[in-house]
Design an enzyme around this catalytic site. Structure first.
Site, PDB file in Angstrom:
ATOM      1  N   CYS A  11       0.867  -1.184   0.000  1.00 46.86           N
ATOM      2  CA  CYS A  11       0.000   0.000   0.000  1.00 46.86           C
ATOM      3  C   CYS A  11       0.901   1.230   0.000  1.00 46.86           C
ATOM      4  O   CYS A  11       2.071   1.146  -0.402  1.00 46.86           O
ATOM      5  CB  CYS A  11      -0.994  -0.036   1.153  1.00 46.86           C
ATOM      6  SG  CYS A  11      -0.255  -0.059   2.804  1.00 46.86           S
ATOM      7  N   ASN A  14       2.252   1.382   4.387  1.00 45.35           N
ATOM      8  CA  ASN A  14       2.572   0.096   5.027  1.00 45.35           C
ATOM      9  C   ASN A  14       2.265   0.113   6.532  1.00 45.35           C
ATOM     10  O   ASN A  14       2.941  -0.555   7.313  1.00 45.35           O
ATOM     11  CB  ASN A  14       4.028  -0.324   4.767  1.00 45.35           C
ATOM     12  CG  ASN A  14       4.354  -1.772   5.144  1.00 45.35           C
ATOM     13  OD1 ASN A  14       5.467  -2.074   5.549  1.00 45.35           O
ATOM     14  ND2 ASN A  14       3.404  -2.674   5.034  1.00 45.35           N
ATOM     15  N   CYS A  16      -1.456   0.605   7.392  1.00 43.57           N
ATOM     16  CA  CYS A  16      -2.900   0.313   7.518  1.00 43.57           C
ATOM     17  C   CYS A  16      -3.316  -0.926   6.713  1.00 43.57           C
ATOM     18  O   CYS A  16      -3.589  -1.986   7.280  1.00 43.57           O
ATOM     19  CB  CYS A  16      -3.733   1.516   7.064  1.00 43.57           C
ATOM     20  SG  CYS A  16      -3.436   3.019   8.020  1.00 43.57           S
ATOM     21  N   ARG A  17      -3.380  -0.793   5.380  1.00 46.67           N
ATOM     22  CA  ARG A  17      -3.997  -1.838   4.572  1.00 46.67           C
ATOM     23  C   ARG A  17      -3.100  -3.039   4.314  1.00 46.67           C
ATOM     24  O   ARG A  17      -3.526  -4.188   4.498  1.00 46.67           O
ATOM     25  CB  ARG A  17      -4.443  -1.261   3.214  1.00 46.67           C
ATOM     26  CG  ARG A  17      -5.561  -0.270   3.318  1.00 46.67           C
ATOM     27  CD  ARG A  17      -5.689   0.533   2.042  1.00 46.67           C
ATOM     28  NE  ARG A  17      -4.548   1.423   1.854  1.00 46.67           N
ATOM     29  CZ  ARG A  17      -4.296   2.130   0.778  1.00 46.67           C
ATOM     30  NH1 ARG A  17      -5.109   2.026  -0.263  1.00 46.67           N
ATOM     31  NH2 ARG A  17      -3.251   2.934   0.706  1.00 46.67           N
ATOM     32  N   SER A  18      -1.852  -2.795   3.853  1.00 47.11           N
ATOM     33  CA  SER A  18      -1.015  -3.959   3.486  1.00 47.11           C
ATOM     34  C   SER A  18      -0.607  -4.789   4.693  1.00 47.11           C
ATOM     35  O   SER A  18      -0.566  -6.028   4.585  1.00 47.11           O
ATOM     36  CB  SER A  18       0.187  -3.564   2.617  1.00 47.11           C
ATOM     37  OG  SER A  18       1.060  -2.690   3.286  1.00 47.11           O
ATOM     38  N   ASP A 139      -7.802   3.715   1.066  1.00 44.50           N
ATOM     39  CA  ASP A 139      -6.975   4.144   2.189  1.00 44.50           C
ATOM     40  C   ASP A 139      -7.870   4.602   3.357  1.00 44.50           C
ATOM     41  O   ASP A 139      -8.609   5.576   3.221  1.00 44.50           O
ATOM     42  CB  ASP A 139      -6.108   5.301   1.687  1.00 44.50           C
ATOM     43  CG  ASP A 139      -5.146   5.788   2.735  1.00 44.50           C
ATOM     44  OD1 ASP A 139      -5.198   5.300   3.869  1.00 44.50           O
ATOM     45  OD2 ASP A 139      -4.343   6.671   2.393  1.00 44.50           O
TER      46      ASP A 139
HETATM   47  P1  4NP Z   1      -1.796   2.739   4.153  1.00 49.05           P
HETATM   48  O1  4NP Z   1      -2.410   4.083   4.750  1.00 49.05           O
HETATM   49  O2  4NP Z   1      -1.230   3.077   2.792  1.00 49.05           O
HETATM   50  O3  4NP Z   1      -2.958   1.816   4.066  1.00 49.05           O
HETATM   51  O4  4NP Z   1      -0.727   2.287   5.133  1.00 49.05           O
HETATM   52  C1  4NP Z   1      -1.678   5.277   4.852  1.00 49.05           C
HETATM   53  C2  4NP Z   1      -1.003   5.552   6.004  1.00 49.05           C
HETATM   54  C3  4NP Z   1      -0.303   6.741   6.135  1.00 49.05           C
HETATM   55  C4  4NP Z   1      -0.301   7.645   5.085  1.00 49.05           C
HETATM   56  C5  4NP Z   1      -0.980   7.358   3.928  1.00 49.05           C
HETATM   57  C6  4NP Z   1      -1.677   6.172   3.808  1.00 49.05           C
HETATM   58  N1  4NP Z   1       0.386   8.871   5.221  1.00 49.05           N
HETATM   59  O5  4NP Z   1       0.375   9.649   4.264  1.00 49.05           O
HETATM   60  O6  4NP Z   1       0.994   9.121   6.268  1.00 49.05           O
END
Ligand code: 4NP
Length: 174
Positions: A11, A14, A16-18, A139
């Site tokens: 994602c 790294n 939340c989703r992945s 996201d």
């Molecule tokens: P992820 O979510 O891609 O599912 O881990 C996010 C976590 C943090 C951020 C963006 C997406 N960020 O911009 O900090």
């Protein structure tokens, strides 16, 4: 017996989703236990960005995993490694269309990625979700816990679909 495969979930951050996808897929395949799925060699997750490198998963990801019985998943965020991840993993799976586009662009820009084959490893997780659409795992970072619950339902369903594809490919190769 078909060769076991390696799966990398990707994602943006790294956190939340992945990592949620990784934790659920580890559980689905009994990874690291005596009944580990014979077709799975390695499971990992990473981000296309390095904003959270070294961080543990978001507390909401861990909370939703725990609420579904997965209490011992641990991970430290890392950025995707190019070209190594494209060489080492058989499936490089993006959560949304941006992740897939970013992965392809990183691969194309890297002169070190082997010309053949790597691009077909990059897949959208939603392809395996059984809905027949290019479903995306959105996201949830800036929203509430409900976004993480929606993501959980998706990564579980898509993970089951992915495992089915891996099993079908192994059967077809027999
Ligand atoms: P992820 O979510 O891609 O599912 O881990 C996010 C976590 C943090 C951020 C963006 C997406 N960020 O911009 O900090």
């Amino acid at each position: 017996m078909a060769e076991p495969v390696s799966v990398l979930f990707v994602c943006l951050g790294n956190i939340c989703r992945s990592p949620m996808a990784e934790g659920v897929f580890r559980n689905l395949t009994n990874f690291g236990t005596s009944s580990q799925h014979p077709l799975i060699a390695r499971i990992d997750s990473c981000g296309t960005g390095a904003y959270h490198a070294g961080d543990s998963p978001d507390p909401r990801t861990l909370s939703v995993l725990a609420a579904n019985g997965l209490k011992d998943y641990r991970h430290k965020a890392r950025k995707v490694r190019v070209p190594e991840d494209f060489a080492e993993f058989d499936y490089v799976i993006g959560m949304d269309a941006d992740n897939v586009a970013d992965l392809k662009s990183l691969g194309r820009r890297s002169k070190k990625v082997d010309a053949d084959g790597w691009e077909s490893k990059v897949r959208l997780f939603g392809e395996f979700g059984g809905k027949g659409t290019r479903e995306e795992v959105d996201d949830p970072y800036y929203g509430g816990r409900d976004g993480f619950e929606i993501a959980y339902e998706q990564v579980k369903r898509c993970g089951e679909g992915l495992l089915k594809e891996i099993e079908e490919r192994a059967n077809a190769a027999k």
